[in-house]
Design a protein around this motif. Structure first.
Motif, PDB file in Angstrom:
ATOM      1  N   UNK A   1      36.083  49.528  40.306  1.00  0.00           N
ATOM      2  CA  UNK A   1      36.153  50.341  39.079  1.00  0.00           C
ATOM      3  C   UNK A   1      37.131  49.722  38.082  1.00  0.00           C
ATOM      4  N   UNK A   2      38.228  49.220  38.606  1.00  0.00           N
ATOM      5  CA  UNK A   2      39.215  48.571  37.733  1.00  0.00           C
ATOM      6  C   UNK A   2      38.631  47.316  37.094  1.00  0.00           C
ATOM      7  N   UNK A   3      37.889  46.561  37.891  1.00  0.00           N
ATOM      8  CA  UNK A   3      37.278  45.332  37.381  1.00  0.00           C
ATOM      9  C   UNK A   3      36.261  45.656  36.289  1.00  0.00           C
ATOM     10  N   UNK A   4      35.520  46.725  36.509  1.00  0.00           N
ATOM     11  CA  UNK A   4      34.528  47.126  35.514  1.00  0.00           C
ATOM     12  C   UNK A   4      35.217  47.547  34.217  1.00  0.00           C
ATOM     13  N   UNK A   5      36.350  48.217  34.366  1.00  0.00           N
ATOM     14  CA  UNK A   5      37.068  48.697  33.184  1.00  0.00           C
ATOM     15  C   UNK A   5      37.805  47.560  32.473  1.00  0.00           C
ATOM     16  N   UNK A   6      38.210  46.580  33.215  1.00  0.00           N
ATOM     17  CA  UNK A   6      38.971  45.471  32.629  1.00  0.00           C
ATOM     18  C   UNK A   6      38.423  44.135  33.147  1.00  0.00           C
TER      19      UNK A   6
ATOM     20  N   UNK B   1      28.244  47.535  49.634  1.00  0.00           N
ATOM     21  CA  UNK B   1      28.187  48.195  48.327  1.00  0.00           C
ATOM     22  C   UNK B   1      27.030  47.624  47.500  1.00  0.00           C
ATOM     23  N   UNK B   2      26.859  46.294  47.581  1.00  0.00           N
ATOM     24  CA  UNK B   2      25.750  45.661  46.862  1.00  0.00           C
ATOM     25  C   UNK B   2      24.412  46.180  47.375  1.00  0.00           C
ATOM     26  N   UNK B   3      24.342  46.370  48.671  1.00  0.00           N
ATOM     27  CA  UNK B   3      23.102  46.917  49.250  1.00  0.00           C
ATOM     28  C   UNK B   3      22.779  48.284  48.671  1.00  0.00           C
ATOM     29  N   UNK B   4      23.822  49.013  48.368  1.00  0.00           N
ATOM     30  CA  UNK B   4      23.616  50.361  47.813  1.00  0.00           C
ATOM     31  C   UNK B   4      23.410  50.318  46.302  1.00  0.00           C
ATOM     32  N   UNK B   5      23.271  49.111  45.780  1.00  0.00           N
ATOM     33  CA  UNK B   5      22.950  48.973  44.356  1.00  0.00           C
ATOM     34  C   UNK B   5      24.141  48.758  43.441  1.00  0.00           C
ATOM     35  N   UNK B   6      25.319  48.529  44.021  1.00  0.00           N
ATOM     36  CA  UNK B   6      26.505  48.293  43.195  1.00  0.00           C
ATOM     37  C   UNK B   6      26.521  46.812  42.789  1.00  0.00           C
ATOM     38  N   UNK B   7      26.036  46.527  41.607  1.00  0.00           N
ATOM     39  CA  UNK B   7      25.933  45.123  41.220  1.00  0.00           C
ATOM     40  C   UNK B   7      27.300  44.469  41.029  1.00  0.00           C
ATOM     41  N   UNK B   8      28.294  45.263  40.667  1.00  0.00           N
ATOM     42  CA  UNK B   8      29.645  44.689  40.486  1.00  0.00           C
ATOM     43  C   UNK B   8      30.094  43.995  41.776  1.00  0.00           C
ATOM     44  N   UNK B   9      29.763  44.598  42.889  1.00  0.00           N
ATOM     45  CA  UNK B   9      30.152  44.008  44.176  1.00  0.00           C
ATOM     46  C   UNK B   9      29.425  42.680  44.393  1.00  0.00           C
TER      47      UNK B   9
END
Lengths: 208, 235
Positions: free
Chosen positions: B27-32, A19-27
Motif C-alpha cells: 500500500x505504501x509503494x502504491x501511494x509513493x 498476493x499476485x495470484x489473488x490479483x494484486x498486480x503491485x506484488x
C-alpha cells in the motif's frame, strides 16, 4: 549452506506470489523488478540480441502472470519463472529456425546455463558499468562497521534468515533487520550516483 | 523517504515480513512510487553482491509487462534527488576541474583555499594521479565540445578509471563518459563477444571510452567522434 538455510530462503517470494495470484498486480510488479535483469540475461544466452531478449523476457513474465495458478509452490518462484523463460526462449529459436531466419544455436543444446555471470552478449559499456558498480558495492561493503558488515554478509553470502543471524550474532531479530537495513542504506548512498547517471530507473527510458 | 518503511522494504527483499506487513508495504509503494524505485535499487545492490546479471541493470521492462497485462504502475513525480553531501562533493569536484584546466597544474594544492576549494583541489589531484595523463582529461573536455552540458562531478576508480557525470541543463537528463585504462578493462572485455570497442591511445596507454545514460545514440556518437575514438578490437 545447510538444508535448513536453503529451506528458509526457498519461499521468500511466496507472500508476493500469493498476493499476485489473488490479483494484486503491485506484488507481481515487484517480482518483475526483482527478476527482470536475470531473465533478460537468461534470454540473451539464447537469442543473442538485447531487443529480442527483452521481448522474450516480457513474454515470459506475461506467461508467468497468466499461469500463476499453476505454480504449485513446490519449487522457488524463480525456479518456476526460469523454466518459463527458458522454454519461451527455446520456442522463439524454434520459431525462428522454422522460418530459416536463424541458424541453430549452440546454447540450444546446453542443459546447464550459468545465469549468474555477465552474458557474452553484453556491450563493452554494459560490462564496464557493471564492473564499476560492483567495485563500488564491494568497497562500500568492506567499509561498513563490523557489526553491520557481518549481518549483511551473513544474509547476502551465507543466505541466512534473520532468525539464524540473530542466533549467530546473539542479538534480537529486530537488531539484525536494522543492521542489514543500515548497511544497505550506506551501500545505496554510494551507488546512487552511479545508478542515477547510468540509468533512469524510474522513467524506463532506453539507454544506448 | 520514511526510514521505517524503507526498513520494512529491506526486510521484504529478504522475505522476512509477515503477510500483513507485506500488504502494508504494498500500500505504501502504491501511494509513493519512490518506494518502488527503492525496491528496484535494493535488487541491483543485491545482484552486485552476488555477481548476478549486472550487465542488464539498466533494462526495465516492468512497464511494458504491466501495459501488456492491462495494468499500470505509477512513476515517481520527480527523480529522486541526490543527497546534499554528494551534491556538495560534485560541485567541489567540478570547481576543482575548472581550477585544473585554468592553470594547468595537477600537482599543486594551495593551502590558502577554503575547505571546499581545498577539497576541490585534492579531488582534482586525485583524479589526475589516477589517470596519470592530462591527455585523458582533455579528451573528456574535448569530447563534449558543442554539446552545452554541465559537468556534475568527476570520480576516479581504483584501477585508474575516470568517470565524468554530465547533465543537460535544458532538460535535466544526465549521462556519463568513462575512461578506463585498457589494463583494467580488458580482462573482462576479452570474455565478451563484442566485435568492436571504442578506445583512445595516449602516450600513457590505451583507454577504453564509454558513454552511458539518458542520451541519444547520435549524441553518443558525437562524443566518441569528438574524442577521436577508433573502432577496433583490441588484442
Amino acid at each position: 549452506m545447510n538444508a535448513e538455510v536453503k529451506k528458509s530462503n526457498k519461499d521468500k517470494d511466496l507472500i508476493l506470489v500469493r498476493r499476485a495470484k489473488r490479483g494484486d498486480y503491485k506484488a507481481f510488479d515487484l517480482l518483475v523488478l526483482k527478476y527482470q535483469s536475470r531473465i533478460i540475461g537468461l534470454a540473451m544466452k539464447f537469442v543473442k540480441d538485447i531487443q529480442t531478449a527483452e521481448d522474450v523476457a516480457q513474454e515470459s513474465f506475461i506467461k508467468a502472470y497468466k499461469s500463476l495458478d499453476s505454480f504449485r509452490e513446490e519449487s522457488a518462484f524463480y525456479t518456476w519463472l526460469y523454466r518459463i523463460a527458458s522454454n519461451t526462449s527455446k520456442n522463439y529459436l524454434i520459431s525462428k529456425k522454422r522460418k530459416n531466419e536463424l541458424l541453430e544455436s549452440e546454447v540450444f543444446s546446453s542443459e546447464e546455463i550459468d545465469i549468474f555471470d555477465i552474458p557474452g552478449g553484453s556491450s563493452p559499456e554494459e560490462i564496464l558499468q557493471a564492473n564499476n558498480l560492483r567495485e563500488v558495492i564491494f568497497e562500500s561493503l568492506s567499509n561498513l562497521p563490523e557489526d553491520i558488515r557481518t549481518a549483511v554478509s551473513l544474509r547476502e553470502f551465507e543466505g541466512m534468515s534473520y532468525e539464524e543471524i540473530s542466533k549467530v550474532l546473539d542479538c534480537p531479530i529486530g537488531t539484525v533487520r536494522s543492521r542489514i537495513f543500515r548497511g544497505r542504506e550506506i551501500i545505496q548512498e554510494k551507488i546512487f550516483p552511479l545508478l542515477n547517471s547510468n540509468i533512469e530507473l524510474t522513467k524506463g527510458s532506453k539507454r544506448i | 523517504m520514511n526510514q521505517g518503511i524503507k526498513e520494512r522494504i529491506s526486510a521484504m527483499v529478504d522475505g522476512e515480513l509477515s503477510e500483513f506487513e507485506v500488504r502494508r508495504v504494498l500500500e505504501e509503494i502504491e501511494a509513493n512510487p519512490e518506494f518502488r524505485d527503492y525496491w528496484m535499487k535494493l535488487q541491483i545492490a543485491k545482484s552486485g553482491l552476488k555477481d548476478k546479471s549486472l550487465g542488464y541493470l539498466d533494462r526495465d521492462i516492468s512497464k511494458r509487462v504491466a501495459k501488456e497485462l492491462g495494468e499500470h504502475v505509477e512513476e515517481p513525480k520527480k527523480a529522486i534527488s541526490i543527497n546534499k553531501t554528494y551534491l556538495s562533493m560534485a560541485a567541489a569536484a567540478s570547481a576543482g576541474l575548472a581550477i585544473v584546466f585554468s592553470f594547468g597544474v595537477f600537482n599543486t594544492v594551495d593551502t590558502s583555499l577554503s575547505p571546499e576549494e581545498l577539497f576541490a583541489s585534492k579531488a582534482s589531484k586525485q583524479i589526475a594521479d589516477a589517470i596519470s595523463s592530462p591527455q585523458a582529461i582533455q579528451v573528456l573536455d574535448k569530447a563534449l565540445t558543442g554539446m552545452n552540458v554541465t559537468l556534475q562531478d568527476l570520480n576516479a576508480g581504483k584501477k585508474g578509471q575516470v568517470y565524468a557525470n554530465y547533465r543537460f541543463p535544458s532538460n535535466g537528463k544526465t549521462f556519463r563518459v568513462s575512461l578506463s585504462p585498457a589494463s583494467a578493462a580488458l580482462p573482462e572485455l576479452r570474455n565478451t563477444q563484442a566485435p568492436k570497442l571504442a578506445y583512445l591511445e595516449t602516450k600513457n596507454g590505451v583507454y577504453i571510452i564509454s558513454v552511458s545514460g539518458d542520451i541519444s545514440s547520435e549524441q553518443k556518437s558525437q562524443i566518441l567522434r569528438n574524442a577521436n575514438f577508433s573502432f577496433n578490437k583490441l588484442n
